[in-house]
Design an enzyme around this catalytic site. Structure first.
Site, PDB file in Angstrom:
ATOM      1  N   CYS A  98      -5.030   0.618   6.455  1.00  0.00           N
ATOM      2  CA  CYS A  98      -5.327   2.058   6.558  1.00  0.00           C
ATOM      3  C   CYS A  98      -6.665   2.446   5.939  1.00  0.00           C
ATOM      4  O   CYS A  98      -7.098   3.587   6.085  1.00  0.00           O
ATOM      5  CB  CYS A  98      -4.206   2.882   5.933  1.00  0.00           C
ATOM      6  SG  CYS A  98      -4.142   2.835   4.119  1.00  0.00           S
ATOM      7  N   CYS A 124       0.846  -1.189   0.000  1.00  0.00           N
ATOM      8  CA  CYS A 124       0.000   0.000   0.000  1.00  0.00           C
ATOM      9  C   CYS A 124       0.886   1.244   0.000  1.00  0.00           C
ATOM     10  O   CYS A 124       1.792   1.365   0.821  1.00  0.00           O
ATOM     11  CB  CYS A 124      -0.900  -0.005   1.234  1.00  0.00           C
ATOM     12  SG  CYS A 124      -1.843   1.517   1.467  1.00  0.00           S
ATOM     13  N   CYS A 149      -8.513  -4.893  -9.740  1.00  0.00           N
ATOM     14  CA  CYS A 149      -8.115  -3.835 -10.665  1.00  0.00           C
ATOM     15  C   CYS A 149      -7.653  -2.647  -9.820  1.00  0.00           C
ATOM     16  O   CYS A 149      -8.462  -1.943  -9.228  1.00  0.00           O
ATOM     17  CB  CYS A 149      -9.311  -3.470 -11.540  1.00  0.00           C
ATOM     18  SG  CYS A 149      -8.935  -2.276 -12.810  1.00  0.00           S
ATOM     19  N   CYS A 194       0.393   3.248   3.577  1.00  0.00           N
ATOM     20  CA  CYS A 194       0.832   2.739   4.882  1.00  0.00           C
ATOM     21  C   CYS A 194       1.870   1.624   4.818  1.00  0.00           C
ATOM     22  O   CYS A 194       2.400   1.227   5.849  1.00  0.00           O
ATOM     23  CB  CYS A 194      -0.372   2.270   5.689  1.00  0.00           C
ATOM     24  SG  CYS A 194      -1.128   0.742   5.078  1.00  0.00           S
ATOM     25  N   CYS A 224      -7.358  -0.884   1.448  1.00  0.00           N
ATOM     26  CA  CYS A 224      -6.261  -1.443   2.232  1.00  0.00           C
ATOM     27  C   CYS A 224      -6.798  -1.915   3.572  1.00  0.00           C
ATOM     28  O   CYS A 224      -7.526  -1.189   4.253  1.00  0.00           O
ATOM     29  CB  CYS A 224      -5.171  -0.387   2.432  1.00  0.00           C
ATOM     30  SG  CYS A 224      -3.856  -0.940   3.546  1.00  0.00           S
TER      31      CYS A 224
END
Length: 183
Positions: A150, A98, A170, A101, A147
């Protein structure tokens, strides 16, 4: 009624593929992931490849620590323009995290070429790395991928991927950081 919805969808679809909702600029040197900073990012104290503690930050705090283009996609759920992101057409071996984070999201072994203009994966790294919610924006029914650490917007999940899962995650390239296996 269904005919009208279909016509609206046909009109809106090109807008998703060819308009830039968020800028797609290259990361600053200090934001690039390299072997010397895979655990953290300068300027973002919440970024970690090892900490899995759930983050509950205010929008104002995210705005302070994220570059504007990353903020717009990850916190405002905007979408980068198709075929412009840095990972949509790559096949390098490594790990995707991510961009907000540092949470582990995907391995490159789950990536496939979907020709949709965004990086696509058929499975997430683990069942907690990504969470989902219904997204009915733009008169469409989709599943938003967030995510798991986060809550940042990553992209969407579709049921048109390859075996063994039949899923297509996607993702926005700008929502991902990539660390090659050789680092």
């Amino acid at each position: 009624m269904k005919s009208k919805t279909f016509i609206n969808l046909l009109f809106l679809l090109p807008l998703f593929a060819f308009t830039a909702c968020g800028q797609n600029k290259q990361p600053k040197e200090s934001e690039k992931i390299s072997s010397s900073n895979v655990i953290s990012k300068p300027g973002n104290p919440y970024y970690s490849h090892t900490d899995t503690t759930k983050l509950k930050l205010s929008d104002a705090e995210w705005k302070k620590v994220l570059p504007e283009d990353v903020y717009l996609v990850m916190r405002q759920a905007e979408t980068e323009r198709a075929f412009t992101g840095k990972y949509w057409n790559t096949d390098e071996k490594g790990t995707y995290y991510c961009a907000s984070c540092g949470n582990l999201l995907f391995r490159s072994t789950a990536k496939f070429s979907s020709s949709c203009g965004w990086p696509s994966f058929f499975e997430q790294q683990n069942k907690k790395s990504i969470v989902f919610k219904n997204d009915n924006s733009y008169n469409m029914e989709r599943i938003e991928a967030l995510c798991g650490r986060c809550g940042g917007h990553l992209g969407h999940l579709f049921d048109d991927g390859p075996e063994p899962t039949g899923k297509r995650y996607c993702m926005n390239s700008i929502a991902l950081d990539f660390v090659p296996d050789n680092q």
